[in-house]
Design a protein around this motif. Structure first.
Motif, PDB file in Angstrom:
ATOM      1  N   ASP A  26      13.633  -9.195 -45.715  1.00  0.00           N
ATOM      2  CA  ASP A  26      12.346  -8.498 -45.705  1.00  0.00           C
ATOM      3  C   ASP A  26      11.986  -7.895 -47.062  1.00  0.00           C
ATOM      4  O   ASP A  26      11.047  -7.113 -47.160  1.00  0.00           O
ATOM      5  CB  ASP A  26      12.358  -7.381 -44.651  1.00  0.00           C
ATOM      6  CG  ASP A  26      13.439  -6.358 -44.889  1.00  0.00           C
ATOM      7  OD1 ASP A  26      14.368  -6.665 -45.645  1.00  0.00           O
ATOM      8  OD2 ASP A  26      13.354  -5.270 -44.296  1.00  0.00           O
ATOM      9  N   SER A  27      12.739  -8.247 -48.112  1.00  0.00           N
ATOM     10  CA  SER A  27      12.465  -7.675 -49.429  1.00  0.00           C
ATOM     11  C   SER A  27      11.977  -8.766 -50.380  1.00  0.00           C
ATOM     12  O   SER A  27      12.633  -9.100 -51.353  1.00  0.00           O
ATOM     13  CB  SER A  27      13.714  -6.999 -49.992  1.00  0.00           C
ATOM     14  OG  SER A  27      14.796  -7.924 -50.029  1.00  0.00           O
ATOM     15  N   SER A  28      10.847  -9.355 -50.071  1.00  0.00           N
ATOM     16  CA  SER A  28      10.296 -10.436 -50.881  1.00  0.00           C
ATOM     17  C   SER A  28       9.930  -9.935 -52.268  1.00  0.00           C
ATOM     18  O   SER A  28       9.600  -8.765 -52.462  1.00  0.00           O
ATOM     19  CB  SER A  28       9.053 -11.016 -50.198  1.00  0.00           C
ATOM     20  OG  SER A  28       9.369 -11.504 -48.915  1.00  0.00           O
ATOM     21  N   LEU A  29       9.991 -10.848 -53.242  1.00  0.00           N
ATOM     22  CA  LEU A  29       9.659 -10.499 -54.620  1.00  0.00           C
ATOM     23  C   LEU A  29       8.182 -10.151 -54.750  1.00  0.00           C
ATOM     24  O   LEU A  29       7.312 -10.890 -54.290  1.00  0.00           O
ATOM     25  CB  LEU A  29       9.996 -11.669 -55.551  1.00  0.00           C
ATOM     26  CG  LEU A  29       9.628 -11.481 -57.022  1.00  0.00           C
ATOM     27  CD1 LEU A  29      10.445 -10.364 -57.644  1.00  0.00           C
ATOM     28  CD2 LEU A  29       9.833 -12.790 -57.786  1.00  0.00           C
ATOM     29  N   PHE A 172       2.522 -27.205 -54.560  1.00  0.00           N
ATOM     30  CA  PHE A 172       1.906 -26.703 -53.331  1.00  0.00           C
ATOM     31  C   PHE A 172       2.872 -26.733 -52.158  1.00  0.00           C
ATOM     32  O   PHE A 172       2.790 -25.879 -51.270  1.00  0.00           O
ATOM     33  CB  PHE A 172       0.636 -27.500 -53.015  1.00  0.00           C
ATOM     34  CG  PHE A 172      -0.558 -27.053 -53.804  1.00  0.00           C
ATOM     35  CD1 PHE A 172      -1.146 -25.817 -53.572  1.00  0.00           C
ATOM     36  CD2 PHE A 172      -1.086 -27.844 -54.804  1.00  0.00           C
ATOM     37  CE1 PHE A 172      -2.244 -25.384 -54.301  1.00  0.00           C
ATOM     38  CE2 PHE A 172      -2.179 -27.420 -55.549  1.00  0.00           C
ATOM     39  CZ  PHE A 172      -2.762 -26.193 -55.300  1.00  0.00           C
ATOM     40  N   SER A 173       3.794 -27.694 -52.141  1.00  0.00           N
ATOM     41  CA  SER A 173       4.814 -27.707 -51.086  1.00  0.00           C
ATOM     42  C   SER A 173       5.696 -26.468 -51.187  1.00  0.00           C
ATOM     43  O   SER A 173       5.999 -25.816 -50.184  1.00  0.00           O
ATOM     44  CB  SER A 173       5.673 -28.975 -51.199  1.00  0.00           C
ATOM     45  OG  SER A 173       4.910 -30.125 -50.991  1.00  0.00           O
ATOM     46  N   SER A 174       6.102 -26.139 -52.410  1.00  0.00           N
ATOM     47  CA  SER A 174       6.936 -24.954 -52.626  1.00  0.00           C
ATOM     48  C   SER A 174       6.182 -23.680 -52.262  1.00  0.00           C
ATOM     49  O   SER A 174       6.727 -22.774 -51.620  1.00  0.00           O
ATOM     50  CB  SER A 174       7.394 -24.896 -54.085  1.00  0.00           C
ATOM     51  OG  SER A 174       8.113 -26.050 -54.435  1.00  0.00           O
ATOM     52  N   PHE A 175       4.928 -23.616 -52.680  1.00  0.00           N
ATOM     53  CA  PHE A 175       4.092 -22.456 -52.371  1.00  0.00           C
ATOM     54  C   PHE A 175       3.938 -22.293 -50.856  1.00  0.00           C
ATOM     55  O   PHE A 175       4.036 -21.182 -50.326  1.00  0.00           O
ATOM     56  CB  PHE A 175       2.729 -22.628 -53.031  1.00  0.00           C
ATOM     57  CG  PHE A 175       1.769 -21.501 -52.764  1.00  0.00           C
ATOM     58  CD1 PHE A 175       1.962 -20.248 -53.307  1.00  0.00           C
ATOM     59  CD2 PHE A 175       0.652 -21.703 -51.962  1.00  0.00           C
ATOM     60  CE1 PHE A 175       1.082 -19.205 -53.063  1.00  0.00           C
ATOM     61  CE2 PHE A 175      -0.237 -20.674 -51.706  1.00  0.00           C
ATOM     62  CZ  PHE A 175      -0.024 -19.426 -52.260  1.00  0.00           C
ATOM     63  N   TYR A 176       3.747 -23.400 -50.158  1.00  0.00           N
ATOM     64  CA  TYR A 176       3.600 -23.352 -48.702  1.00  0.00           C
ATOM     65  C   TYR A 176       4.878 -22.842 -48.049  1.00  0.00           C
ATOM     66  O   TYR A 176       4.829 -22.013 -47.129  1.00  0.00           O
ATOM     67  CB  TYR A 176       3.254 -24.733 -48.153  1.00  0.00           C
ATOM     68  CG  TYR A 176       3.243 -24.791 -46.648  1.00  0.00           C
ATOM     69  CD1 TYR A 176       2.148 -24.326 -45.915  1.00  0.00           C
ATOM     70  CD2 TYR A 176       4.340 -25.303 -45.951  1.00  0.00           C
ATOM     71  CE1 TYR A 176       2.147 -24.365 -44.535  1.00  0.00           C
ATOM     72  CE2 TYR A 176       4.347 -25.334 -44.574  1.00  0.00           C
ATOM     73  CZ  TYR A 176       3.247 -24.868 -43.872  1.00  0.00           C
ATOM     74  OH  TYR A 176       3.251 -24.909 -42.493  1.00  0.00           O
ATOM     75  N   VAL A 177       6.031 -23.326 -48.515  1.00  0.00           N
ATOM     76  CA  VAL A 177       7.311 -22.906 -47.950  1.00  0.00           C
ATOM     77  C   VAL A 177       7.509 -21.407 -48.118  1.00  0.00           C
ATOM     78  O   VAL A 177       7.909 -20.696 -47.182  1.00  0.00           O
ATOM     79  CB  VAL A 177       8.474 -23.675 -48.616  1.00  0.00           C
ATOM     80  CG1 VAL A 177       9.823 -23.041 -48.242  1.00  0.00           C
ATOM     81  CG2 VAL A 177       8.453 -25.132 -48.192  1.00  0.00           C
ATOM     82  N   ILE A 178       7.208 -20.894 -49.310  1.00  0.00           N
ATOM     83  CA  ILE A 178       7.376 -19.461 -49.560  1.00  0.00           C
ATOM     84  C   ILE A 178       6.431 -18.633 -48.692  1.00  0.00           C
ATOM     85  O   ILE A 178       6.828 -17.637 -48.082  1.00  0.00           O
ATOM     86  CB  ILE A 178       7.140 -19.145 -51.050  1.00  0.00           C
ATOM     87  CG1 ILE A 178       8.255 -19.764 -51.899  1.00  0.00           C
ATOM     88  CG2 ILE A 178       7.100 -17.633 -51.288  1.00  0.00           C
ATOM     89  CD1 ILE A 178       8.066 -19.583 -53.381  1.00  0.00           C
ATOM     90  N   ARG A 182       7.462 -16.002 -45.845  1.00  0.00           N
ATOM     91  CA  ARG A 182       7.008 -14.601 -45.948  1.00  0.00           C
ATOM     92  C   ARG A 182       6.252 -14.166 -44.697  1.00  0.00           C
ATOM     93  O   ARG A 182       6.406 -13.029 -44.230  1.00  0.00           O
ATOM     94  CB  ARG A 182       6.107 -14.443 -47.178  1.00  0.00           C
ATOM     95  CG  ARG A 182       6.872 -14.441 -48.492  1.00  0.00           C
ATOM     96  CD  ARG A 182       5.982 -14.090 -49.651  1.00  0.00           C
ATOM     97  NE  ARG A 182       6.760 -13.770 -50.833  1.00  0.00           N
ATOM     98  CZ  ARG A 182       6.396 -12.891 -51.745  1.00  0.00           C
ATOM     99  NH1 ARG A 182       5.263 -12.235 -51.616  1.00  0.00           N
ATOM    100  NH2 ARG A 182       7.157 -12.650 -52.800  1.00  0.00           N
ATOM    101  N   GLU A 183       5.434 -15.047 -44.164  1.00  0.00           N
ATOM    102  CA  GLU A 183       4.691 -14.710 -42.951  1.00  0.00           C
ATOM    103  C   GLU A 183       5.642 -14.508 -41.784  1.00  0.00           C
ATOM    104  O   GLU A 183       5.465 -13.577 -40.975  1.00  0.00           O
ATOM    105  CB  GLU A 183       3.686 -15.820 -42.631  1.00  0.00           C
ATOM    106  CG  GLU A 183       2.862 -15.593 -41.373  1.00  0.00           C
ATOM    107  CD  GLU A 183       1.976 -14.348 -41.442  1.00  0.00           C
ATOM    108  OE1 GLU A 183       1.544 -13.885 -40.362  1.00  0.00           O
ATOM    109  OE2 GLU A 183       1.709 -13.854 -42.563  1.00  0.00           O
ATOM    110  N   ASN A 184       6.651 -15.354 -41.678  1.00  0.00           N
ATOM    111  CA  ASN A 184       7.649 -15.179 -40.622  1.00  0.00           C
ATOM    112  C   ASN A 184       8.401 -13.866 -40.781  1.00  0.00           C
ATOM    113  O   ASN A 184       8.671 -13.164 -39.796  1.00  0.00           O
ATOM    114  CB  ASN A 184       8.644 -16.343 -40.639  1.00  0.00           C
ATOM    115  CG  ASN A 184       8.071 -17.605 -40.022  1.00  0.00           C
ATOM    116  OD1 ASN A 184       7.067 -17.552 -39.314  1.00  0.00           O
ATOM    117  ND2 ASN A 184       8.675 -18.743 -40.292  1.00  0.00           N
ATOM    118  N   GLN A 185       8.735 -13.525 -42.029  1.00  0.00           N
ATOM    119  CA  GLN A 185       9.412 -12.258 -42.279  1.00  0.00           C
ATOM    120  C   GLN A 185       8.523 -11.079 -41.902  1.00  0.00           C
ATOM    121  O   GLN A 185       8.982 -10.110 -41.292  1.00  0.00           O
ATOM    122  CB  GLN A 185       9.811 -12.169 -43.751  1.00  0.00           C
ATOM    123  CG  GLN A 185      10.930 -13.120 -44.150  1.00  0.00           C
ATOM    124  CD  GLN A 185      11.120 -13.190 -45.655  1.00  0.00           C
ATOM    125  OE1 GLN A 185      10.347 -12.627 -46.417  1.00  0.00           O
ATOM    126  NE2 GLN A 185      12.151 -13.896 -46.100  1.00  0.00           N
TER     127      GLN A 185
END
Length: 357
Positions: A26-29, A172-178, A182-185
């Motif tokens: 839960d401590s995203s950059l 964009f694939s990497s951005f989507y994954v992050i 983050r949304e799940n977190q």
């Protein structure tokens, strides 16, 4: 071959980003993150870039890689400090591969990408636009670099558009994954909070109350400490709902929750156990002190003007039942029942009063 290598690079990128998102939990950059977290994130991005350099994609006699993707991402989310740390790791890694004109140009290339990403993140645009601009800037810089190094149009014509497509897909694939992680977190944090917090007042809900009560009861028994308990109920709350509506009743509950938190000690535990019923667990507290706190609560509520959304103010009173393990009550488990009986006595004998079990 290029499709196979692209798939491998994407797999490495997505796997590493997913693992990172799980480890950080839960401590995203963020730009507001601590210096330590920014340095660690930058270092991890630099390591990932070096890994991607080892899995370069071969295009005829030329090799290309996606080292810029982790740099763009860490710059976008964390700003200048993690970007600088990632740059240092990438530069050191590039020198380990070879040292010469191509390596110096590669370093200039990656530094310019970092500067472009920093500039893009400061624009007043949406997230996807900023990522797109960062990737586009890196593609333009790559094109300029490759035009300087290679003059064979037979190589350039298929390479440049292929690189642009690969860069966009990977970015964009990497951005989507992050963003997905983050949304799940964020949702998990919200679910955890909702599972233990009353949504209306922000106090502990009945589930959290049970957990805390069981814990402090066992602690009080072991240490042979006094443990007091207040059962608080709003007098004639049904008439407030009937007269002013449930929305205004909710406003009363919210204000009462704030009053309770301000009336007790900082380490006491305030909960909303349902409806208009509230409880306070008073740690290491004898009966006489519990009665004083109960009276303070009763008086603060009685003297408070409850403001409704209509601008109207109303008066509210509460009844309080008090019980204390070690004095009025023989076991912690009986505290709730004894305080409830004391509350009933306060209601039966006129309300707006504190009664002791």
């Amino acid at each position: 071959m290029i499709l196979k290598e692209l798939t491998s690079n994407l797999a490495i990128l997505i796997t590493c980003l997913f693992i990172y998102s799980q480890l950080t939990n839960d401590s995203s950059l963020r730009t507001s993150s601590s210096l330590r977290k920014k340095v660690i994130a930058g270092a991890l991005a630099g390591v990932l870039s070096n890994i991607l350099m080892q899995y370069s994609m071969h295009f005829d006699q030329t090799i290309i890689d996606l080292r810029h993707i982790p740099l763009v991402l860490v710059t976008y989310y964390g700003g200048g400090i993690p970007s600088l740390v990632a740059l240092l790791f990438i530069i050191i890694g590039r020198f380990f591969i070879s040292f010469g004109e191509s390596s110096l140009l590669a370093i200039i290339f990656i530094v310019l990408i970092a500067l472009a990403a920093l500039g893009a993140r400061k624009l007043n645009r949406g997230r996807r636009v900023k990522i797109f601009l960062s990737l586009t800037a890196s593609n333009i810089l790559f094109t300029m670099l490759i035009l300087y190094l290679i003059s064979d149009t037979g190589i350039l014509l298929p390479m440049i558009p292929s690189y642009w497509i690969i860069s966009y897909i990977a970015g964009f694939s990497s951005f989507y994954v992050i963003e997905y992680a983050r949304e799940n977190q964020r949702m998990m944090i919200q679910f955890k909070a909702e599972s233990s917090t009353d949504a209306l007042t922000g106090l502990n809900n009945v589930r959290k109350f049970d957990q805390i009560f069981n814990s402090v009861s066992e602690e009080a028994r072991k240490k042979d400490e006094r443990l007091s308990f207040l059962f608080i109920d709003i007098d004639h709350f049904k008439s407030i709902n009937d007269t002013y509506g449930h929305k205004e009743g909710d406003e009363v509950l919210i204000e009462l929750g704030n009053l309770l938190k301000n009336a007790v000690r900082s380490f006491d535990i305030v909960s909303r156990n349902g409806g208009e019923e509230f409880t306070v667990i008073l740690l290491d507290c004898p009966t006489d002190r519990a009665v004083q706190i109960g009276e303070r609560i009763r008086e603060s509520v009685e003297n408070h003007s409850f403001l409704l959304t209509t601008g109207e103010t109303i008066s509210v009173t509460v009844s309080v039942g008090v019980a204390c393990y070690g004095e009025t009550t023989k076991s912690p488990e009986a505290l709730l029942n004894d305080a409830d009986e004391a509350l009933y006595e306060a209601k039966r004998t006129g309300r707006n009063k504190v009664c002791v079990a």
